[in-house]
Scaffold this active site. Structure first.
Site, PDB file in Angstrom:
ATOM      1  CE  LYS A  11      -3.774  -2.453   2.353  1.00 54.78           C
ATOM      2  NZ  LYS A  11      -4.749  -2.400   3.471  1.00 54.78           N
ATOM      3  CE1 TYR A  51      -9.172  -3.420   0.458  1.00 53.41           C
ATOM      4  CE2 TYR A  51      -8.463  -1.328  -0.455  1.00 53.41           C
ATOM      5  CZ  TYR A  51      -8.187  -2.478   0.264  1.00 53.41           C
ATOM      6  OH  TYR A  51      -6.927  -2.676   0.793  1.00 53.41           O
ATOM      7  CG  PHE A  59     -13.264   1.341   7.343  1.00 57.55           C
ATOM      8  CD1 PHE A  59     -12.744   0.762   6.191  1.00 57.55           C
ATOM      9  CD2 PHE A  59     -13.977   0.533   8.223  1.00 57.55           C
ATOM     10  CE1 PHE A  59     -12.932  -0.586   5.924  1.00 57.55           C
ATOM     11  CE2 PHE A  59     -14.173  -0.823   7.960  1.00 57.55           C
ATOM     12  CZ  PHE A  59     -13.654  -1.380   6.800  1.00 57.55           C
ATOM     13  NE  ARG A  87      -6.346 -12.509   4.771  1.00 61.38           N
ATOM     14  CZ  ARG A  87      -7.050 -11.375   4.836  1.00 61.38           C
ATOM     15  NH1 ARG A  87      -6.894 -10.439   3.903  1.00 61.38           N
ATOM     16  NH2 ARG A  87      -7.885 -11.159   5.810  1.00 61.38           N
ATOM     17  CB  THR A  93      -7.577  -6.639   9.418  1.00 61.33           C
ATOM     18  OG1 THR A  93      -7.928  -7.734   8.569  1.00 61.33           O
ATOM     19  CG2 THR A  93      -7.979  -5.326   8.771  1.00 61.33           C
ATOM     20  NE  ARG A 104      -2.252  -5.993   6.959  1.00 59.63           N
ATOM     21  CZ  ARG A 104      -3.381  -6.538   6.518  1.00 59.63           C
ATOM     22  NH1 ARG A 104      -3.995  -7.459   7.223  1.00 59.63           N
ATOM     23  NH2 ARG A 104      -3.893  -6.155   5.357  1.00 59.63           N
ATOM     24  CG  ASN A 114      -3.610  -2.675   6.983  1.00 58.59           C
ATOM     25  OD1 ASN A 114      -3.467  -2.224   5.842  1.00 58.59           O
ATOM     26  ND2 ASN A 114      -4.634  -3.441   7.321  1.00 58.59           N
ATOM     27  CG  HIS A 117      -4.848  -6.400  -0.519  1.00 58.44           C
ATOM     28  ND1 HIS A 117      -6.095  -6.471   0.055  1.00 58.44           N
ATOM     29  CD2 HIS A 117      -4.874  -7.251  -1.583  1.00 58.44           C
ATOM     30  CE1 HIS A 117      -6.849  -7.318  -0.651  1.00 58.44           C
ATOM     31  NE2 HIS A 117      -6.126  -7.802  -1.643  1.00 58.44           N
ATOM     32  CD  GLU A 128      -8.176  -9.263  -4.004  1.00 57.08           C
ATOM     33  OE1 GLU A 128      -9.020  -9.005  -3.123  1.00 57.08           O
ATOM     34  OE2 GLU A 128      -7.033  -9.699  -3.737  1.00 57.08           O
TER      35      GLU A 128
HETATM   36  P1  DAT Z   1      -7.738  -7.135   5.145  1.00 54.36           P
HETATM   37  O1  DAT Z   1      -6.929  -6.041   4.487  1.00 54.36           O
HETATM   38  O2  DAT Z   1      -6.998  -7.737   6.313  1.00 54.36           O
HETATM   39  O3  DAT Z   1      -8.244  -8.155   4.167  1.00 54.36           O
HETATM   40  P2  DAT Z   1     -10.439  -6.054   5.140  1.00 54.36           P
HETATM   41  O4  DAT Z   1     -10.570  -6.636   3.778  1.00 54.36           O
HETATM   42  O5  DAT Z   1     -11.492  -6.368   6.144  1.00 54.36           O
HETATM   43  O6  DAT Z   1      -9.024  -6.439   5.808  1.00 54.36           O
HETATM   44  O7  DAT Z   1     -10.339  -4.473   5.040  1.00 54.36           O
HETATM   45  C1  DAT Z   1      -9.594  -3.868   4.016  1.00 54.36           C
HETATM   46  C2  DAT Z   1      -8.792  -2.725   4.576  1.00 54.36           C
HETATM   47  O8  DAT Z   1      -9.682  -1.744   5.098  1.00 54.36           O
HETATM   48  C3  DAT Z   1      -7.896  -3.094   5.760  1.00 54.36           C
HETATM   49  O9  DAT Z   1      -6.667  -3.630   5.342  1.00 54.36           O
HETATM   50  C4  DAT Z   1      -7.748  -1.789   6.439  1.00 54.36           C
HETATM   51  C5  DAT Z   1      -9.089  -1.132   6.231  1.00 54.36           C
HETATM   52  N1  DAT Z   1      -9.949  -1.358   7.394  1.00 54.36           N
HETATM   53  C6  DAT Z   1     -10.574  -2.504   7.741  1.00 54.36           C
HETATM   54  N2  DAT Z   1     -11.253  -2.366   8.872  1.00 54.36           N
HETATM   55  C7  DAT Z   1     -11.050  -1.084   9.263  1.00 54.36           C
HETATM   56  C8  DAT Z   1     -11.478  -0.300  10.367  1.00 54.36           C
HETATM   57  N3  DAT Z   1     -12.263  -0.812  11.323  1.00 54.36           N
HETATM   58  N4  DAT Z   1     -11.042   0.971  10.428  1.00 54.36           N
HETATM   59  C9  DAT Z   1     -10.256   1.510   9.488  1.00 54.36           C
HETATM   60  N5  DAT Z   1      -9.810   0.832   8.414  1.00 54.36           N
HETATM   61  C10 DAT Z   1     -10.207  -0.439   8.315  1.00 54.36           C
HETATM   62 MG    MG Z   2      -9.619  -8.012   2.619  1.00 53.75          MG
END
Ligand code: DAT
Ligand code: MG
Length: 150
Positions: A11, A51, A59, A87, A93, A104, A114, A117, A128
């Site tokens: 990222k 996304y 968020f 993962r 996350t 992370r 974080n 991805h 993707e």
């Molecule tokens: P991951 O990236 O672990 O697959 P995700 O797909 O649930 O997690 O979410 C995508 C991204 O969105 C994540 O890397 C960071 C952001 N994100 C997720 N939950 C969040 C939250 N509660 N507050 C802020 N950003 C968040």
């Molecule tokens: Mg995800």
């Protein structure tokens, strides 16, 4: 399968913090094969599609703004259980819950910054990879295959 592929993306914060080499090294050293790599400054529209499952989350707007704030490094890594192992190498996350030793857990503090991805299933990896590499990706045989796999 030993030919499973996952989409891994560094990222904008990972790029700005000069973590590209360190993250690539982790995947190389684990035994994965790099099959696609490019730097992209993605548009908000492209990121909204990436996304799309998170549309509606509070968020979401901030996530898109952050992801569009600078270039990302888009990669495809191939190897045994690439999606799940990718993962686990990323960590949880929220970096608060990411174990030390994970990407992370070693480099990040905030869930909204974080670092990287990784696809969460083989099905989303396929989507993707097609989304980020519509031009297709190379195929080559790794000479290490017979050493790394049974
Ligand atoms: P991951 O990236 O672990 O697959 P995700 O797909 O649930 O997690 O979410 C995508 C991204 O969105 C994540 O890397 C960071 C952001 N994100 C997720 N939950 C969040 C939250 N509660 N507050 C802020 N950003 C968040
Ligand atoms: Mg995800």
């Amino acid at each position: 399968s030993k030919f499973e592929q996952t989409y891994i993306m560094i990222k904008p914060d990972g790029v700005q913090r000069n973590l590209v080499g360190a993250i690539i090294a982790r995947f190389e050293q684990r035994g994965f094969k790099l099959v696609a790599l490019k730097m992209v400054h993605a548009t908000p529209e492209h990121l909204e599609k990436h996304y799309e499952d998170l549309k509606g989350k509070p968020f979401f707007p901030g996530l898109i703004k952050y992801m569009a704030s600078g270039p990302v490094v888009a990669m495809v890594w191939e190897g045994l259980d690439a999606v799940k192992t990718g993962r686990s190498m990323l960590g949880a996350t929220n970096p608060l819950a990411s174990a030390p030793g994970t990407i992370r857990g070693d480099y990040a503090l905030a869930v909204g910054r974080n670092i990287a991805h990784g696809s969460d299933s083989v099905e989303s990896a396929k989507k993707e990879i097609a989304h980020w590499f519509p031009e297709g990706i190379v195929q080559y045989r790794s000479l290490l295959e017979d050493v790394i796999f049974e």
